[in-house]
Design a protein around this motif. Structure first.
Motif, PDB file in Angstrom:
ATOM      1  N   THR A 188      -4.001   9.098   2.624  1.00  0.00           N
ATOM      2  CA  THR A 188      -4.673   7.808   2.849  1.00  0.00           C
ATOM      3  C   THR A 188      -3.735   6.823   3.529  1.00  0.00           C
ATOM      4  O   THR A 188      -4.168   5.989   4.326  1.00  0.00           O
ATOM      5  CB  THR A 188      -5.197   7.194   1.537  1.00  0.00           C
ATOM      6  N   THR A 192     -10.079   4.576   1.123  1.00  0.00           N
ATOM      7  CA  THR A 192      -9.780   5.055   2.464  1.00  0.00           C
ATOM      8  C   THR A 192     -10.375   4.143   3.532  1.00  0.00           C
ATOM      9  O   THR A 192      -9.732   3.847   4.549  1.00  0.00           O
ATOM     10  CB  THR A 192     -10.307   6.490   2.641  1.00  0.00           C
ATOM     11  N   ARG A 217      -8.328   1.091   3.748  1.00  0.00           N
ATOM     12  CA  ARG A 217      -7.079   1.410   4.428  1.00  0.00           C
ATOM     13  C   ARG A 217      -7.281   1.456   5.944  1.00  0.00           C
ATOM     14  O   ARG A 217      -6.408   1.041   6.719  1.00  0.00           O
ATOM     15  CB  ARG A 217      -6.561   2.759   3.916  1.00  0.00           C
ATOM     16  N   LEU A 218      -8.438   1.949   6.380  1.00  0.00           N
ATOM     17  CA  LEU A 218      -8.756   1.957   7.805  1.00  0.00           C
ATOM     18  C   LEU A 218      -8.815   0.535   8.358  1.00  0.00           C
ATOM     19  O   LEU A 218      -8.356   0.269   9.469  1.00  0.00           O
ATOM     20  CB  LEU A 218     -10.080   2.678   8.049  1.00  0.00           C
ATOM     21  N   TYR A 272       0.839  -1.204   0.000  1.00  0.00           N
ATOM     22  CA  TYR A 272       0.000   0.000   0.000  1.00  0.00           C
ATOM     23  C   TYR A 272       0.870   1.249   0.000  1.00  0.00           C
ATOM     24  O   TYR A 272       0.611   2.206  -0.740  1.00  0.00           O
ATOM     25  CB  TYR A 272      -0.945   0.025   1.203  1.00  0.00           C
ATOM     26  N   PRO A 306     -11.885   6.771  -4.237  1.00  0.00           N
ATOM     27  CA  PRO A 306     -11.004   7.137  -3.117  1.00  0.00           C
ATOM     28  C   PRO A 306     -11.664   6.974  -1.756  1.00  0.00           C
ATOM     29  O   PRO A 306     -10.968   6.725  -0.763  1.00  0.00           O
ATOM     30  CB  PRO A 306     -10.659   8.599  -3.396  1.00  0.00           C
ATOM     31  N   ILE A 307     -12.989   7.103  -1.692  1.00  0.00           N
ATOM     32  CA  ILE A 307     -13.683   6.916  -0.413  1.00  0.00           C
ATOM     33  C   ILE A 307     -13.580   5.465   0.037  1.00  0.00           C
ATOM     34  O   ILE A 307     -13.246   5.163   1.190  1.00  0.00           O
ATOM     35  CB  ILE A 307     -15.159   7.346  -0.533  1.00  0.00           C
ATOM     36  N   ILE A 312      -3.876   7.759   7.091  1.00  0.00           N
ATOM     37  CA  ILE A 312      -5.179   7.491   7.703  1.00  0.00           C
ATOM     38  C   ILE A 312      -5.238   6.076   8.278  1.00  0.00           C
ATOM     39  O   ILE A 312      -5.918   5.822   9.279  1.00  0.00           O
ATOM     40  CB  ILE A 312      -6.302   7.732   6.671  1.00  0.00           C
TER      41      ILE A 312
END
Length: 446
Positions: free
Chosen positions: A72, A132, A135-136, A44, A128-129, A75
């Motif tokens: 990101t 993200t 990624r969280l 990533y 992108p939402i 995040i």
């Protein structure tokens, strides 16, 4: 899949393994699990530096797109403290191995989903939402991985070799970084149109194979005798985080500041990669191979630092390595911006492969030994993940600090060196534990 359902899948095959073999088995289990977790995490970071600005942030100028992609990456570290509280609670309540299986599943599933995610040209701003959010999930999983693996290995080890065996958790992260970079090198050399359309997905999709191997290895590991002992004596804390913050808050704060040393890792793995390639025209393959070389050297050097720490103590090895990083950051930047391949490789080997390897090998035992067993998972997880927040945003902060011209890196080096000095000062206040019996670790003094 819940933690309880994962627990039901445990195989009992090694429950009868001779005790002398369990430290090696625990080290292997931690190594392989960490390799998967950080393979996923490092691909990533590489993609955020090289690919995602052009795939998921297409409606802004290139500089803003790069900053958003690095955001990101950072995040993911926001989710880590939350994950540390949740996973630390269950790790200290129901056991280390069950939570470690859960972290594997979450990390593997979220990484695979990133590889299948449509780009911004296909689904617009939703891309992108969703990226993200995934990624969280990666950050949530990583929060419990290293701390659980460290606790598992430490509690299966003899008093005389705890640092050595526990260091293999971090060797697993090096192996994950090596594997991730080796996969990305041929991908990064693809023609630009193929790379941005489908090539970048390959490393993410291949993580499913690593997940399968890691899961099969990890599910056969028994729970630690230390945890089984406190469970049998009904000494498991009902709310481990409450007990931790009541009795061990100075140690949590100490670990938070000590963990600032991780800023060196994300600075070299993410920021320096993008900085050298975009500002100084260094080929992507050169920086990627330099990263591989540094991590390969660290694989061999970290166990040696850990053996030394078992002989002379955790603090001198940790503090010496941290201060060494603070000093070497400046020649590191001079070398990677020189354009010389030999100089870039030397910079990676000296800083990442040798000097940073010292604190990296020692912190799994150093931090875990500050806490007693009933709060060890929570203490190391919460302390490290709060400290790692700085590491997660180091690429973004560095990109904001960097100046123009050939010496624009100086503010970045000063920032990271400052984090190193703070880490060393915090470590100097800790108790030395290399001669302590495992049953006495974390015992509060009157």
């Amino acid at each position: 899949m819940s933690l309880t359902s994962i627990a039901s899948l445990h195989a009992p095959s090694v429950m009868d393994a001779p005790p002398s073999k369990l430290p090696k088995r625990a080290a292997l289990v931690s190594f392989v699990g960490s390799m998967l977790e950080y393979y996923d995490f490092f691909i990533y970071g590489t993609a955020a530096a090289l690919i995602f600005p052009k795939v998921f942030f297409v409606n802004v100028d290139p500089s803003t797109a790069s900053l958003l992609a690095l955001l990101t990456f950072g995040i993911g570290y926001i989710a880590r403290p939350v994950g540390a509280v949740i996973l630390g609670h269950f790790g200290d309540r129901i056991g280390r191995k069950t939570v470690l299986l859960f972290t594997l599943v979450v990390m593997g599933a979220s990484t695979l989903a990133i590889g299948l995610l449509p780009d911004a040209k296909t689904i617009g701003s939703a891309a992108p939402i969703i990226l993200t959010l995934l990624r969280l999930l990666q950050g949530l999983s990583a929060a419990g991985e290293q701390s659980g693996a460290n606790s598992l290995t430490l509690e299966h080890s003899a008093n005389s070799n705890r640092a050595f065996f526990t260091s293999w958790t971090l060797s697993g992260t090096q192996a994950g970084a090596i594997l991730a970079t080796l996969v990305f090198i041929p991908v990064a050399s693809m023609p630009e149109d193929q790379l941005l359309s489908w090539g970048w997905r390959i490393p993410f999709l291949l993580s499913s194979l690593v997940l399968l191997v890691a899961y099969l290895v990890r599910r056969t590991m028994p729970e630690t005798p230390v945890f089984e002992d406190i469970k049998g004596k009904a000494q498991v804390a009902r709310f481990p985080v409450v007990a931790l913050l009541r009795d061990y808050w100075p140690d949590v704060l100490r670990v938070i500041v000590c963990a600032l040393i991780a800023t060196v890792s994300t600075m070299t793995a993410v920021f320096a990669l993008g900085y050298a390639t975009s500002k100084f025209g260094v080929p992507r393959s050169t920086m990627l191979w330099a990263g591989v070389l540094g991590n390969v050297v660290a694989l061999f050097v970290q166990p040696l630092w850990a053996l030394l720490a078992d002989k002379i103590g955790r603090k001198p090895v940790f503090i010496g390595g941290v201060l060494g990083c603070a000093v070497l950051l400046f020649p590191y930047f001079m070398l990677i911006t020189s354009g010389s391949t030999i100089a870039i490789f030397a910079a990676a080997v000296i800083l990442s492969g040798v000097v940073y390897a010292a604190p990296n090998a020692i912190w799994p035992s150093f931090y875990a030994e500050m806490f007693e067993a009933r709060v060890r998972y929570s203490g190391t997880a919460i302390g490290t993940q709060l400290g790692f927040l700085a590491a997660g945003f180091t690429p973004l902060v560095s990109a904001s600090l960097v100046g123009e011209g050939p010496n624009g890196w100086i503010p970045v080096a000063i920032f990271v060196a400052g984090c190193c000095v703070a880490s060393a000062l915090a470590a100097s206040t800790a108790r030395e534990t290399h001669r302590a019996d495992i049953a006495d670790l974390g015992k509060r003094r009157a």
